[in-house]
Enzyme design. Structure first.
Site, PDB file in Angstrom:
ATOM      1  N   PHE A   9       0.816  -1.152  -0.009  1.00 44.50           N
ATOM      2  CA  PHE A   9       0.057  -0.066   0.078  1.00 44.50           C
ATOM      3  C   PHE A   9       1.023   1.384   0.146  1.00 44.50           C
ATOM      4  CE2 PHE A   9      -3.695  -2.546   1.580  1.00 44.50           C
ATOM      5  CZ  PHE A   9      -4.804  -1.687   1.066  1.00 44.50           C
ATOM      6  N   ASP A  10       0.494   2.192  -0.789  1.00 44.37           N
ATOM      7  CA  ASP A  10       1.106   3.592  -0.902  1.00 44.37           C
ATOM      8  C   ASP A  10       0.225   4.308   0.423  1.00 44.37           C
ATOM      9  OD1 ASP A  10       1.961   6.140  -1.647  1.00 44.37           O
ATOM     10  OD2 ASP A  10      -0.067   6.374  -2.270  1.00 44.37           O
ATOM     11  N   ILE A  11       0.935   5.138   0.894  1.00 42.85           N
ATOM     12  CA  ILE A  11       0.151   6.009   2.290  1.00 42.85           C
ATOM     13  C   ILE A  11      -0.430   7.268   1.754  1.00 42.85           C
ATOM     14  CG2 ILE A  11       0.325   7.096   4.359  1.00 42.85           C
ATOM     15  CD1 ILE A  11       2.880   5.613   5.076  1.00 42.85           C
ATOM     16  N   THR A  14      -3.630   7.716  -0.496  1.00 42.26           N
ATOM     17  CA  THR A  14      -4.262   6.197  -0.761  1.00 42.26           C
ATOM     18  C   THR A  14      -4.864   5.862   0.566  1.00 42.26           C
ATOM     19  OG1 THR A  14      -2.639   5.887  -2.404  1.00 42.26           O
ATOM     20  CG2 THR A  14      -3.705   3.954  -1.546  1.00 42.26           C
TER      21      THR A  14
END
Ligand SMILES: [Mg+2]
Length: 225
Positions: A9-11, A14
């Site tokens: 996951f990107d932070i 997102t």
């Protein structure tokens, strides 16, 4: 549905609404120099900041030049003399103090963490990203967190993904999925490395690159995965 062995996951923009946190932090920073944040000042900062991060993604400038340069450029344009590194520290303090979640983020991360090993892959500052993950309550759901300034390179560079996959045991890139909002960093980077990609595109921007999946809301992941 393909059975993924790692979900990355990107932070920013997102899972956490960085734009909102950034907006509030910038407003507070400017106010401390007696500058009112108008739409025009805000747009100027956003443009300067994104141009610098793009240059960073291309490997043209160092991280510190981005972090300090965005403030010196903005304040220069406003005719206010500042101490760049000091202003960056002030800005970061404001940024750490406020965390805003993207709608549905905590719920989807909690749900997916029961079925998949989750990892964070982010371009940013380690201290900032850890603090934001902690105060949002997201941190416990991730097996590991990879922040560009600790890995020595950044998305979309191959060396960033090399670093990540050296530390995710026994998972081939083809068994991984990256979820993020950035076409350049997340989708192009993931494709280049052989990952499946999921583009989080809440504003329904026209696609410029192919992704494996495209979602408008994080809860769509529940039916995809
Ligand atoms: Mg992002």
């Amino acid at each position: 549905m393909k059975r993924y062995e790692a979900i990355l996951f990107d932070i920013d923009d997102t899972l956490l609404d960085f734009k909102q946190s950034e907006h509030v932090a910038l407003e507070q920073l400017l106010a401390s120099y007696n500058v009112r944040m108008t739409d025009e000042v805000k747009e100027r900062y956003v443009r300067i900041n994104s141009e610098l991060w793009r240059a960073f993604e291309r490997g043209e400038v160092e991280r510190d030049e981005v972090l300090v340069g965005r403030h010196t450029k903005l304040f220069d344009s406003l005719g206010v003399r500042i101490d760049g590194p000091r202003v960056e520290q002030q800005y970061r303090d404001f940024l750490h103090a406020g965390v805003h979640m993207v709608d549905g983020a905590l719920e989807i991360v909690r749900t997916l963490s029961e079925q998949y090993p989750l990892y964070i892959v982010t371009n940013g500052v380690t201290e900032t990203q850890f603090k934001r993950l902690e105060s949002s309550g997201l941190l416990p759901y991730f097996q590991d967190v990879f922040v560009s300034d600790a890995t020595g390179s950044q998305k979309p560079m191959k060396s960033f993904f090399d670093y990540v996959f050296e530390r995710i045991p026994n998972v081939a890139p083809e068994k991984g999925l990256i979820i993020g909002d950035s076409v350049t960093a997340d989708i192009a980077g993931g494709r280049m490395y052989g990952l499946d990609t999921c583009w989080f595109n809440p504003n329904e921007v026209a696609a410029t690159i192919e992704s494996t999946y495209e979602i408008r809301h994080l809860h769509e992941l529940k039916s995809l995965l």
